[in-house]
Design a protein around this motif. Structure first.
Motif, PDB file in Angstrom:
ATOM      1  N   VAL A  93     -37.212  20.715 -48.632  1.00 39.43           N
ATOM      2  CA  VAL A  93     -37.110  21.305 -47.301  1.00 39.43           C
ATOM      3  C   VAL A  93     -35.752  20.954 -46.714  1.00 39.43           C
ATOM      4  O   VAL A  93     -35.323  19.803 -46.776  1.00 39.43           O
ATOM      5  CB  VAL A  93     -38.235  20.784 -46.374  1.00 39.43           C
ATOM      6  N   THR A  94     -35.055  21.944 -46.200  1.00 35.85           N
ATOM      7  CA  THR A  94     -33.771  21.675 -45.557  1.00 35.85           C
ATOM      8  C   THR A  94     -33.877  21.973 -44.070  1.00 35.85           C
ATOM      9  O   THR A  94     -34.670  22.802 -43.646  1.00 35.85           O
ATOM     10  CB  THR A  94     -32.633  22.514 -46.171  1.00 35.85           C
ATOM     11  N   VAL A  95     -33.077  21.296 -43.287  1.00 38.49           N
ATOM     12  CA  VAL A  95     -33.148  21.413 -41.838  1.00 38.49           C
ATOM     13  C   VAL A  95     -31.762  21.729 -41.285  1.00 38.49           C
ATOM     14  O   VAL A  95     -31.038  20.836 -40.873  1.00 38.49           O
ATOM     15  CB  VAL A  95     -33.679  20.106 -41.208  1.00 38.49           C
ATOM     16  N   PRO A  96     -31.353  23.000 -41.292  1.00 38.39           N
ATOM     17  CA  PRO A  96     -30.070  23.321 -40.665  1.00 38.39           C
ATOM     18  C   PRO A  96     -30.248  23.451 -39.155  1.00 38.39           C
ATOM     19  O   PRO A  96     -31.234  23.984 -38.686  1.00 38.39           O
ATOM     20  CB  PRO A  96     -29.698  24.663 -41.280  1.00 38.39           C
ATOM     21  N   ALA A  97     -29.303  22.952 -38.405  1.00 43.01           N
ATOM     22  CA  ALA A  97     -29.368  23.069 -36.947  1.00 43.01           C
ATOM     23  C   ALA A  97     -28.914  24.460 -36.557  1.00 43.01           C
ATOM     24  O   ALA A  97     -27.793  24.853 -36.832  1.00 43.01           O
ATOM     25  CB  ALA A  97     -28.482  22.025 -36.292  1.00 43.01           C
ATOM     26  N   ALA A  98     -29.767  25.221 -35.919  1.00 48.00           N
ATOM     27  CA  ALA A  98     -29.410  26.573 -35.497  1.00 48.00           C
ATOM     28  C   ALA A  98     -28.649  26.553 -34.184  1.00 48.00           C
ATOM     29  O   ALA A  98     -28.001  27.517 -33.826  1.00 48.00           O
ATOM     30  CB  ALA A  98     -30.663  27.423 -35.364  1.00 48.00           C
ATOM     31  N   SER A  99     -28.730  25.467 -33.478  1.00 48.70           N
ATOM     32  CA  SER A  99     -27.969  25.363 -32.238  1.00 48.70           C
ATOM     33  C   SER A  99     -27.441  23.946 -32.122  1.00 48.70           C
ATOM     34  O   SER A  99     -28.095  23.005 -32.510  1.00 48.70           O
ATOM     35  CB  SER A  99     -28.857  25.701 -31.041  1.00 48.70           C
ATOM     36  N   ALA A 100     -26.249  23.835 -31.600  1.00 42.41           N
ATOM     37  CA  ALA A 100     -25.656  22.516 -31.407  1.00 42.41           C
ATOM     38  C   ALA A 100     -25.009  22.484 -30.035  1.00 42.41           C
ATOM     39  O   ALA A 100     -24.269  23.385 -29.676  1.00 42.41           O
ATOM     40  CB  ALA A 100     -24.626  22.233 -32.488  1.00 42.41           C
ATOM     41  N   ASN A 101     -25.280  21.470 -29.295  1.00 41.95           N
ATOM     42  CA  ASN A 101     -24.798  21.345 -27.931  1.00 41.95           C
ATOM     43  C   ASN A 101     -23.325  20.927 -27.912  1.00 41.95           C
ATOM     44  O   ASN A 101     -22.990  19.820 -27.557  1.00 41.95           O
ATOM     45  CB  ASN A 101     -25.649  20.315 -27.189  1.00 41.95           C
ATOM     46  N   GLY A 102     -22.457  21.841 -28.288  1.00 45.24           N
ATOM     47  CA  GLY A 102     -21.039  21.528 -28.283  1.00 45.24           C
ATOM     48  C   GLY A 102     -20.623  20.610 -29.413  1.00 45.24           C
ATOM     49  O   GLY A 102     -19.475  20.251 -29.529  1.00 45.24           O
ATOM     50  N   GLY A 103     -21.552  20.221 -30.246  1.00 45.15           N
ATOM     51  CA  GLY A 103     -21.228  19.353 -31.361  1.00 45.15           C
ATOM     52  C   GLY A 103     -20.999  20.155 -32.623  1.00 45.15           C
ATOM     53  O   GLY A 103     -20.962  21.378 -32.612  1.00 45.15           O
ATOM     54  N   THR A 104     -20.856  19.448 -33.723  1.00 42.37           N
ATOM     55  CA  THR A 104     -20.643  20.085 -35.013  1.00 42.37           C
ATOM     56  C   THR A 104     -21.914  19.978 -35.835  1.00 42.37           C
ATOM     57  O   THR A 104     -22.303  18.882 -36.244  1.00 42.37           O
ATOM     58  CB  THR A 104     -19.483  19.391 -35.756  1.00 42.37           C
ATOM     59  N   PRO A 105     -22.604  21.109 -36.088  1.00 40.48           N
ATOM     60  CA  PRO A 105     -23.823  21.035 -36.899  1.00 40.48           C
ATOM     61  C   PRO A 105     -23.476  20.859 -38.368  1.00 40.48           C
ATOM     62  O   PRO A 105     -22.468  21.353 -38.850  1.00 40.48           O
ATOM     63  CB  PRO A 105     -24.494  22.386 -36.657  1.00 40.48           C
ATOM     64  N   VAL A 106     -24.309  20.125 -39.073  1.00 40.96           N
ATOM     65  CA  VAL A 106     -24.163  19.947 -40.512  1.00 40.96           C
ATOM     66  C   VAL A 106     -25.108  20.952 -41.163  1.00 40.96           C
ATOM     67  O   VAL A 106     -26.302  20.973 -40.862  1.00 40.96           O
ATOM     68  CB  VAL A 106     -24.503  18.508 -40.932  1.00 40.96           C
ATOM     69  N   ALA A 107     -24.585  21.801 -42.028  1.00 38.99           N
ATOM     70  CA  ALA A 107     -25.389  22.874 -42.630  1.00 38.99           C
ATOM     71  C   ALA A 107     -26.298  22.341 -43.722  1.00 38.99           C
ATOM     72  O   ALA A 107     -25.915  21.466 -44.501  1.00 38.99           O
ATOM     73  CB  ALA A 107     -24.473  23.959 -43.193  1.00 38.99           C
ATOM     74  N   ASN A 108     -27.507  22.874 -43.780  1.00 37.65           N
ATOM     75  CA  ASN A 108     -28.466  22.617 -44.858  1.00 37.65           C
ATOM     76  C   ASN A 108     -28.641  21.141 -45.183  1.00 37.65           C
ATOM     77  O   ASN A 108     -28.314  20.679 -46.270  1.00 37.65           O
ATOM     78  CB  ASN A 108     -28.076  23.395 -46.111  1.00 37.65           C
TER      79      ASN A 108
ATOM     80  N   TYR B 103     -32.608  22.449 -28.946  1.00 33.38           N
ATOM     81  CA  TYR B 103     -32.247  22.684 -30.340  1.00 33.38           C
ATOM     82  C   TYR B 103     -33.292  23.539 -31.030  1.00 33.38           C
ATOM     83  O   TYR B 103     -34.486  23.276 -30.942  1.00 33.38           O
ATOM     84  CB  TYR B 103     -32.096  21.357 -31.089  1.00 33.38           C
ATOM     85  N   THR B 104     -32.829  24.559 -31.732  1.00 34.70           N
ATOM     86  CA  THR B 104     -33.667  25.366 -32.596  1.00 34.70           C
ATOM     87  C   THR B 104     -33.418  24.901 -34.017  1.00 34.70           C
ATOM     88  O   THR B 104     -32.274  24.784 -34.447  1.00 34.70           O
ATOM     89  CB  THR B 104     -33.317  26.860 -32.448  1.00 34.70           C
ATOM     90  N   VAL B 105     -34.486  24.619 -34.748  1.00 35.93           N
ATOM     91  CA  VAL B 105     -34.367  24.072 -36.104  1.00 35.93           C
ATOM     92  C   VAL B 105     -35.094  24.999 -37.069  1.00 35.93           C
ATOM     93  O   VAL B 105     -36.205  25.449 -36.796  1.00 35.93           O
ATOM     94  CB  VAL B 105     -34.949  22.648 -36.180  1.00 35.93           C
ATOM     95  N   ASP B 106     -34.442  25.301 -38.187  1.00 38.08           N
ATOM     96  CA  ASP B 106     -35.051  26.089 -39.257  1.00 38.08           C
ATOM     97  C   ASP B 106     -35.439  25.152 -40.393  1.00 38.08           C
ATOM     98  O   ASP B 106     -34.596  24.430 -40.918  1.00 38.08           O
ATOM     99  CB  ASP B 106     -34.078  27.133 -39.805  1.00 38.08           C
ATOM    100  N   TYR B 107     -36.701  25.177 -40.751  1.00 36.27           N
ATOM    101  CA  TYR B 107     -37.178  24.429 -41.910  1.00 36.27           C
ATOM    102  C   TYR B 107     -37.280  25.438 -43.053  1.00 36.27           C
ATOM    103  O   TYR B 107     -37.931  26.476 -42.910  1.00 36.27           O
ATOM    104  CB  TYR B 107     -38.552  23.819 -41.634  1.00 36.27           C
ATOM    105  N   THR B 108     -36.624  25.135 -44.173  1.00 32.58           N
ATOM    106  CA  THR B 108     -36.569  26.098 -45.278  1.00 32.58           C
ATOM    107  C   THR B 108     -36.959  25.435 -46.599  1.00 32.58           C
ATOM    108  O   THR B 108     -36.482  24.341 -46.917  1.00 32.58           O
ATOM    109  CB  THR B 108     -35.146  26.689 -45.414  1.00 32.58           C
ATOM    110  N   ILE B 109     -37.803  26.116 -47.350  1.00 33.67           N
ATOM    111  CA  ILE B 109     -38.048  25.756 -48.749  1.00 33.67           C
ATOM    112  C   ILE B 109     -37.354  26.848 -49.539  1.00 33.67           C
ATOM    113  O   ILE B 109     -37.847  27.971 -49.651  1.00 33.67           O
ATOM    114  CB  ILE B 109     -39.555  25.678 -49.070  1.00 33.67           C
ATOM    115  N   ALA B 110     -36.158  26.514 -50.019  1.00 36.47           N
ATOM    116  CA  ALA B 110     -35.308  27.508 -50.674  1.00 36.47           C
ATOM    117  C   ALA B 110     -35.803  27.873 -52.065  1.00 36.47           C
ATOM    118  O   ALA B 110     -35.666  29.013 -52.496  1.00 36.47           O
ATOM    119  CB  ALA B 110     -33.876  27.007 -50.743  1.00 36.47           C
TER     120      ALA B 110
END
Length: 173
Positions: free
Chosen positions: A105-120, A142-149
Protein backbone atom coordinates in the motif's frame (compact mmCIF):
# COMPACT_ATOMS: atom_id res chain seq x y z
CA UNK A 1 -36.35 105.69 38.22
CA UNK A 2 -37.17 102.96 35.82
CA UNK A 3 -34.28 104.07 33.66
CA UNK A 4 -31.97 103.98 36.58
CA UNK A 5 -32.86 100.34 37.30
CA UNK A 6 -32.95 99.33 33.67
CA UNK A 7 -29.34 100.32 32.90
CA UNK A 8 -27.76 98.42 35.81
CA UNK A 9 -29.95 95.39 34.98
CA UNK A 10 -28.69 95.38 31.37
CA UNK A 11 -25.12 95.80 32.56
CA UNK A 12 -25.51 92.91 34.98
CA UNK A 13 -27.00 90.71 32.23
CA UNK A 14 -24.15 91.60 29.87
CA UNK A 15 -21.60 90.72 32.52
CA UNK A 16 -23.30 87.37 33.27
CA UNK A 17 -23.65 86.34 29.63
CA UNK A 18 -20.23 87.65 28.69
CA UNK A 19 -18.45 85.39 31.13
CA UNK A 20 -19.09 81.74 30.69
CA UNK A 21 -18.19 79.44 33.49
CA UNK A 22 -15.70 76.87 32.30
CA UNK A 23 -14.65 73.75 34.17
CA UNK A 24 -10.98 73.12 34.46
CA UNK A 25 -10.10 70.02 32.30
CA UNK A 26 -6.89 68.23 33.06
CA UNK A 27 -5.71 65.20 31.08
CA UNK A 28 -4.18 62.22 32.73
CA UNK A 29 -2.88 58.97 31.26
CA UNK A 30 -1.43 55.73 32.43
CA UNK A 31 0.44 53.15 30.33
CA UNK A 32 -0.93 49.59 30.23
CA UNK A 33 1.14 46.52 29.38
CA UNK A 34 -0.49 44.07 26.96
CA UNK A 35 1.11 40.62 26.74
CA UNK A 36 0.63 37.89 24.15
CA UNK A 37 1.98 34.64 25.56
CA UNK A 38 2.50 32.05 22.82
CA UNK A 39 3.10 28.34 23.25
CA UNK A 40 4.02 26.03 20.39
CA UNK A 41 0.89 24.11 19.45
CA UNK A 42 0.30 21.33 16.93
CA UNK A 43 -2.49 18.79 16.45
CA UNK A 44 -3.82 16.24 13.98
CA UNK A 45 -7.56 15.61 13.80
CA UNK A 46 -8.87 12.66 11.80
CA UNK A 47 -11.73 13.13 9.36
CA UNK A 48 -15.24 11.77 9.88
CA UNK A 49 -14.50 8.24 8.60
CA UNK A 50 -10.78 7.49 8.91
CA UNK A 51 -10.98 3.72 8.25
CA UNK A 52 -9.66 2.64 4.84
CA UNK A 53 -11.30 -0.42 3.29
CA UNK A 54 -10.13 -2.29 0.19
CA UNK A 55 -12.59 -4.88 -1.09
CA UNK A 56 -11.49 -7.70 -3.39
CA UNK A 57 -14.70 -9.57 -4.10
CA UNK A 58 -14.42 -10.61 -7.76
CA UNK A 59 -11.72 -12.07 -10.01
CA UNK A 60 -11.56 -8.74 -11.85
CA UNK A 61 -10.54 -6.98 -8.61
CA UNK A 62 -7.26 -8.94 -8.66
CA UNK A 63 -6.31 -7.80 -12.19
CA UNK A 64 -5.70 -4.06 -11.69
CA UNK A 65 -4.47 -1.60 -9.10
CA UNK A 66 -6.95 -0.16 -6.61
CA UNK A 67 -7.02 3.23 -4.92
CA UNK A 68 -9.09 4.40 -1.99
CA UNK A 69 -9.15 8.19 -1.81
CA UNK A 70 -9.71 9.71 1.61
CA UNK A 71 -10.64 13.36 1.02
CA UNK A 72 -10.10 15.45 4.15
CA UNK A 73 -8.52 12.39 5.78
CA UNK A 74 -6.98 14.50 8.52
CA UNK A 75 -6.38 18.13 9.42
CA UNK A 76 -3.23 19.62 10.91
CA UNK A 77 -3.20 22.77 13.02
CA UNK A 78 0.24 24.18 13.78
CA UNK A 79 1.50 27.61 14.72
CA UNK A 80 4.89 26.81 13.14
CA UNK A 81 6.06 25.03 9.97
CA UNK A 82 6.06 21.25 10.29
CA UNK A 83 6.95 17.91 8.68
CA UNK A 84 4.49 15.06 8.30
CA UNK A 85 5.43 11.36 8.53
CA UNK A 86 3.55 8.07 8.24
CA UNK A 87 4.29 4.69 9.81
CA UNK A 88 2.52 1.31 10.03
CA UNK A 89 2.56 -0.56 13.32
CA UNK A 90 3.27 -3.84 11.56
CA UNK A 91 2.44 -6.08 8.63
CA UNK A 92 -1.17 -6.53 7.56
CA UNK A 93 -2.33 -9.46 9.64
CA UNK A 94 -5.44 -11.60 9.31
CA UNK A 95 -7.29 -13.48 11.98
CA UNK A 96 -5.04 -16.58 11.84
CA UNK A 97 -2.91 -16.81 8.71
CA UNK A 98 0.21 -15.44 7.05
CA UNK A 99 0.94 -11.73 7.34
CA UNK A 100 0.87 -9.52 4.27
CA UNK A 101 3.89 -7.26 3.74
CA UNK A 102 3.01 -3.62 4.40
CA UNK A 103 4.76 -2.28 1.28
CA UNK A 104 1.80 -3.21 -0.91
CA UNK A 105 0.00 0.00 0.00
CA UNK A 106 1.37 3.41 -0.91
CA UNK A 107 0.27 6.72 0.55
CA UNK A 108 0.88 9.68 -1.76
CA UNK A 109 -0.17 13.04 -0.34
CA UNK A 110 -2.76 14.55 -2.66
CA UNK A 111 -2.55 17.88 -0.91
CA UNK A 112 0.26 19.61 0.89
CA UNK A 113 -0.07 22.77 2.92
CA UNK A 114 2.65 24.73 1.17
CA UNK A 115 5.09 21.93 1.83
CA UNK A 116 6.75 19.44 -0.46
CA UNK A 117 4.84 16.15 -0.77
CA UNK A 118 6.82 12.95 -1.18
CA UNK A 119 5.32 10.84 -3.98
CA UNK A 120 4.29 7.21 -3.46
CA UNK A 121 5.40 6.59 0.09
CA UNK A 122 5.28 2.87 0.84
CA UNK A 123 3.84 1.98 4.22
CA UNK A 124 6.51 0.58 6.46
CA UNK A 125 7.23 -0.06 10.11
CA UNK A 126 9.82 2.71 9.80
CA UNK A 127 8.48 6.28 9.75
CA UNK A 128 8.58 7.72 6.24
CA UNK A 129 8.38 11.35 5.24
CA UNK A 130 5.04 12.23 3.65
CA UNK A 131 5.27 16.05 3.48
CA UNK A 132 8.21 18.27 4.35
CA UNK A 133 8.28 21.92 5.37
CA UNK A 134 4.54 22.60 5.45
CA UNK A 135 3.62 26.13 6.44
CA UNK A 136 1.97 27.06 9.72
CA UNK A 137 -1.80 26.78 9.45
CA UNK A 138 -5.04 26.99 11.39
CA UNK A 139 -6.40 23.95 9.57
CA UNK A 140 -4.52 22.31 6.71
CA UNK A 141 -6.73 19.52 5.35
CA UNK A 142 -4.97 16.57 3.72
CA UNK A 143 -6.42 14.21 1.14
CA UNK A 144 -4.63 10.86 1.10
CA UNK A 145 -4.78 8.15 -1.57
CA UNK A 146 -4.18 4.60 -0.43
CA UNK A 147 -3.14 2.45 -3.39
CA UNK A 148 -2.43 -1.24 -3.92
CA UNK A 149 -0.58 -0.96 -7.20
CA UNK A 150 0.16 -4.64 -7.72
CA UNK A 151 -2.68 -6.96 -6.64
CA UNK A 152 -0.48 -9.96 -7.48
CA UNK A 153 0.94 -9.63 -3.95
CA UNK A 154 -2.54 -10.62 -2.71
CA UNK A 155 -2.52 -13.97 -4.57
CA UNK A 156 -2.24 -17.21 -2.59
CA UNK A 157 -3.58 -15.56 0.56
CA UNK A 158 -6.55 -16.96 2.39
CA UNK A 159 -9.88 -15.16 2.48
CA UNK A 160 -9.78 -12.93 5.55
CA UNK A 161 -9.69 -9.30 6.62
CA UNK A 162 -6.08 -8.15 6.82
CA UNK A 163 -5.38 -5.02 8.84
CA UNK A 164 -2.72 -2.82 10.36
CA UNK A 165 -2.72 0.55 12.10
CA UNK A 166 -1.23 3.58 10.36
CA UNK A 167 -0.04 6.57 12.38
CA UNK A 168 0.53 10.08 11.03
CA UNK A 169 2.87 12.34 12.96
CA UNK A 170 3.28 16.10 12.51
CA UNK A 171 6.51 17.49 13.95
CA UNK A 172 7.18 21.22 14.20
CA UNK A 173 10.40 22.56 12.72
Amino acid sequence: MKKNLFIPLIALAAICFGHQAKAQVTATSQPVTVNINLTDAISITLGASPTVNFAYTTAADYTASKTVEKAGHFTVVSNKPYNLTVVATGAFTPAGGPALNVVTVTVPAASANGGTPVANVPLSTTAASLVTNSTASTGASYTVDYTIANPASLLNLGASAYSTTVTYTATQL
